[in-house]
Design an enzyme around this catalytic site. Sequence first.
Site, mmCIF file in Angstrom:
data_model
loop_
_atom_site.group_PDB
_atom_site.id
_atom_site.type_symbol
_atom_site.label_atom_id
_atom_site.label_comp_id
_atom_site.label_asym_id
_atom_site.label_seq_id
_atom_site.Cartn_x
_atom_site.Cartn_y
_atom_site.Cartn_z
ATOM 1 N N CYS A 28 0.645 -1.269 0.055
ATOM 2 C CA CYS A 28 -0.080 0.093 0.063
ATOM 3 C C CYS A 28 0.875 1.374 -0.023
ATOM 4 C CB CYS A 28 -1.109 0.023 1.254
ATOM 5 S SG CYS A 28 -2.273 1.114 0.945
ATOM 6 N N HIS A 124 -3.222 -5.779 1.126
ATOM 7 C CA HIS A 124 -3.220 -6.117 2.489
ATOM 8 C C HIS A 124 -3.490 -7.574 2.674
ATOM 9 C CE1 HIS A 124 -3.060 -1.944 3.787
ATOM 10 N NE2 HIS A 124 -3.903 -1.735 2.680
#
Length: 171
Positions: A28, A124
């Site tokens: 991310c 994630h």
Amino acid sequence: DMEWMRNSGMENTVKSAVQRGVPIFGICGGYQIMGRKISDPLGSESGGEIDGMGLLDIETVFSGEKRQTRISGKFCNIGGFFSCLSGADFYGYEIHMGRTNSTEQHLTDCGGSVRGDVVGCYVHGIFDSAQVSGALVKRLFEAKNLTFNGTVTDRRQYRDKQLDILADTVR
């Protein structure tokens, strides 16, 4: 985050680690800051533009919309330290602002980037599957000339069992 990395000296620490051959996996925001540039023309975060660490040939442009989605796929056939993940199935979720354009090899069939032992993506939970975490743990052991004799646990299955125990207790 990039400003903090730069001001704290963490950027130089990461770059030094890469030069020493330490494998790096950014997820991310960690993925975004490994690129050449991050732009925020709408002021979604802090506005403006900042140079990234330049570890990957990627550029990220923030938008006003946040992407939130579950995702699953396979790792591409990759080389380097993370070659142990080639063909492995993964699952997780994405939650991020903007779009990242890359000229690097794809990490997964859903995107991400690879340059040698530096990789990144938006997923994630990508290490939650036993297939992925098991391959990485074994590879880390091999890098230290050790043999892994343990077992691996699928984090999603473990979490689901724990939630079932909690639900049964509440009932």
